[in-house]
Design a protein around this motif. Structure first.
Motif, mmCIF file in Angstrom:
data_model
loop_
_atom_site.group_PDB
_atom_site.id
_atom_site.type_symbol
_atom_site.label_atom_id
_atom_site.label_comp_id
_atom_site.label_asym_id
_atom_site.label_seq_id
_atom_site.Cartn_x
_atom_site.Cartn_y
_atom_site.Cartn_z
ATOM 1 N N TYR A 1 -28.595 -15.498 -2.076
ATOM 2 C CA TYR A 1 -27.887 -15.856 -3.295
ATOM 3 C C TYR A 1 -27.425 -17.303 -3.203
ATOM 4 O O TYR A 1 -26.851 -17.709 -2.198
ATOM 5 C CB TYR A 1 -26.660 -14.964 -3.503
ATOM 6 C CG TYR A 1 -26.974 -13.494 -3.553
ATOM 7 C CD1 TYR A 1 -27.584 -12.936 -4.669
ATOM 8 C CD2 TYR A 1 -26.660 -12.664 -2.485
ATOM 9 C CE1 TYR A 1 -27.877 -11.581 -4.718
ATOM 10 C CE2 TYR A 1 -26.945 -11.310 -2.528
ATOM 11 C CZ TYR A 1 -27.565 -10.777 -3.636
ATOM 12 O OH TYR A 1 -27.867 -9.445 -3.690
ATOM 13 N N ILE A 2 -27.680 -18.043 -4.257
ATOM 14 C CA ILE A 2 -27.116 -19.383 -4.400
ATOM 15 C C ILE A 2 -26.084 -19.253 -5.511
ATOM 16 O O ILE A 2 -26.407 -18.829 -6.621
ATOM 17 C CB ILE A 2 -28.189 -20.416 -4.768
ATOM 18 C CG1 ILE A 2 -29.243 -20.511 -3.663
ATOM 19 C CG2 ILE A 2 -27.548 -21.790 -5.011
ATOM 20 C CD1 ILE A 2 -30.438 -21.380 -4.006
ATOM 21 N N ILE A 3 -24.844 -19.584 -5.202
ATOM 22 C CA ILE A 3 -23.748 -19.378 -6.146
ATOM 23 C C ILE A 3 -23.240 -20.724 -6.645
ATOM 24 O O ILE A 3 -22.964 -21.633 -5.867
ATOM 25 C CB ILE A 3 -22.606 -18.573 -5.493
ATOM 26 C CG1 ILE A 3 -23.139 -17.205 -5.044
ATOM 27 C CG2 ILE A 3 -21.433 -18.419 -6.444
ATOM 28 C CD1 ILE A 3 -22.222 -16.425 -4.149
ATOM 29 N N GLU A 4 -23.142 -20.798 -7.954
ATOM 30 C CA GLU A 4 -22.636 -22.006 -8.607
ATOM 31 C C GLU A 4 -21.553 -21.563 -9.589
ATOM 32 O O GLU A 4 -21.832 -20.844 -10.540
ATOM 33 C CB GLU A 4 -23.784 -22.719 -9.321
ATOM 34 C CG GLU A 4 -23.434 -24.080 -9.797
ATOM 35 C CD GLU A 4 -24.629 -24.809 -10.376
ATOM 36 O OE1 GLU A 4 -24.559 -26.045 -10.400
ATOM 37 O OE2 GLU A 4 -25.590 -24.178 -10.818
ATOM 38 N N LYS A 5 -20.341 -21.992 -9.345
ATOM 39 C CA LYS A 5 -19.209 -21.547 -10.148
ATOM 40 C C LYS A 5 -19.353 -21.929 -11.621
ATOM 41 O O LYS A 5 -19.169 -21.115 -12.511
ATOM 42 C CB LYS A 5 -17.928 -22.139 -9.562
ATOM 43 C CG LYS A 5 -16.669 -21.529 -10.057
ATOM 44 C CD LYS A 5 -15.491 -22.118 -9.306
ATOM 45 C CE LYS A 5 -14.260 -21.312 -9.539
ATOM 46 N NZ LYS A 5 -13.128 -21.845 -8.779
ATOM 47 N N ASP A 6 -19.689 -23.184 -11.876
ATOM 48 C CA ASP A 6 -19.778 -23.673 -13.250
ATOM 49 C C ASP A 6 -21.036 -24.528 -13.402
ATOM 50 O O ASP A 6 -20.977 -25.745 -13.259
ATOM 51 C CB ASP A 6 -18.525 -24.489 -13.582
ATOM 52 C CG ASP A 6 -18.439 -24.849 -15.046
ATOM 53 O OD1 ASP A 6 -19.025 -24.139 -15.877
ATOM 54 O OD2 ASP A 6 -17.791 -25.865 -15.357
#
Length: 194
Positions: free
Chosen positions: A122-127
């Motif tokens: 998973y690559i997580i990007e908040k905004d």
């Protein structure tokens, strides 16, 4: 008279064709307003070509794949003289840091490995920048325009020798689920044993 001679001299210089010039690094800054404007136009055009939210997300994903395949080739020609990563973790870190910085001016927030599936990351990007200036109508509430970025990531990984499927989901902001084919994991384990 001097102006006339200067004009003759300047017109005698051979002009180089843009295709003959070396690939330069160009600007490394990303103008958020230009990206927002262009992406807004992409979304509006794509929306006029489809009738459902899923079709729109699929179209954005396909457009992202086209961008990703061009970006990765250009990057490796400019920066690395054709040398590419061979290990999975290093390639994912390259995407999380270098690719994100070149596209959006910052790194993605997190890279995580799924606990229950060794093929999923998973690559997580908040905004995500692509969602920043998009207002989603109530009838299209599930729309996540970050599918465009998911397409870019998928193309970058596939064209680097890591076949996978990438999808964007609303979770902790936006989470890009990267599901690699089984042989990619097996190949990576063999590389680690050497």
């Amino acid at each position: 008279m001097e102006k006339l001679e200067a004009l003759k001299i300047s017109s005698m210089r051979p002009r180089t064709n843009i295709l003959d010039r070396p690939l330069s690094k160009g600007k490394t800054e990303v103008s958020q307003s230009i990206v927002a404007l262009l992406f807004s136009e992409i979304v509006q055009y794509s929306q006029s070509q489809v009738s459902t939210v899923q079709e729109l997300q699929n179209r954005l994903h396909a457009l992202g794949q086209d961008v990703g395949s061009r970006i990765i080739d250009l990057y490796f020609m400019r920066e690395r003289s054709g040398r590419r990563e061979t290990k999975l973790t290093q390639m994912l870190l390259f995407v999380k840091t270098t690719v994100w910085k070149n596209l959006f001016g910052k790194e993605a927030e997190k890279l995580e490995h799924a606990n229950d599936d060794e093929c999923t990351y998973y690559i997580i990007e908040k905004d995500p920048m692509v969602n920043t200036f998009i207002s989603v109508p109530k009838d299209k509430g599930t729309l996540n325009c970050a599918n465009f970025t998911a397409g870019i990531v998928e193309a970058v990984l596939k064209n680097s020798g890591f076949p996978c499927k990438v999808s964007a989901h609303w979770h902790k902001g936006t989470t890009y689920m990267v599901k690699f084919e089984d042989f990619v994991i097996a190949r990576d384990k063999q590389l680690e044993e050497k």
